[in-house]
Design a protein around this motif. Structure first.
Motif: not given
Ligand code: MN
Length: 130
Positions: A65, A79, A81, A94, A99-100, A102
Motif C-alpha cells: 500500500a 485501496i 485491504a 491499514v 488504504c481507504d 478494510y
C-alpha cells in the motif's frame, strides 16, 4: 463493465471466491499473487480499485500500500485491504499505510460488493466504514 478491479491475493481459494463474486456483479477482475507483480500491474492497468490482501509472501500488504501511494498515477486509486488479522490496531495500521477501507476475512458474499462499491467513483461514500 462496472470497472477494473485488481486483486492482490496469494490464496487461490480466496481469489476464486472474490473473482466469482465480483465478475458476477459485472466487474472486470485482474489478479496478482504477490506484491511486486501487483505493484507492476497496478501501474500499467490503472485499475478503478485495488483489493489488497495484507498477509502476502515477501512484501506484506502494508508495504504494498505504501509503495502504491508513492506512484503519482495511483494516488487517488481506492485501496481496500482484506485481512484475517483480527488484532486491535490493525485498522489504524491499514489506514496509515494508505488504504481507504478494510474488509475482514472471511468475506461475506452478501455484503462484499457493497463494501467495495462504496469506494468506487459514484459510490455511496456515506456507507464507507472509515
Ligand atoms: Mn494471504
Amino acid at each position: 463493465m462496472k470497472g477494473k478491479i485488481l486483486v492482490i491475493e496469494d490464496n487461490e481459494q480466496n481469489l476464486y471466491l472474490v473473482r466469482f463474486i465480483l465478475e458476477r456483479s459485472g466487474y472486470e477482475v485482474f489478479a496478482a499473487p504477490e506484491g511486486r507483480s501487483g505493484i507492476e500491474m497496478a501501474s500499467t492497468l490503472r485499475p478503478d480499485l485495488i483489493l489488497l490482501d495484507i498477509q502476502l509472501p515477501g512484501m506484506d500488504g502494508y508495504a504494498v500500500a505504501r509503495n502504491l501511494r508513492q506512484n503519482p498515477d495511483l494516488v487517488d486509486t481506492p485501496i481496500v485491504a482484506v485481512t484475517s488479522y483480527a488484532m486491535v490496531g490493525d485498522r489504524e495500521k491499514v489506514m496509515e499505510a494508505g488504504c481507504d477501507g478494510y474488509i475482514e476475512k472471511p468475506i461475506d458474499p452478501d455484503t462484499f460488493v457493497s463494501q467495495i462499491a462504496c469506494h468506487l467513483p459514484g459510490g455511496d461514500r456515506s456507507r464507507r466504514k472509515s
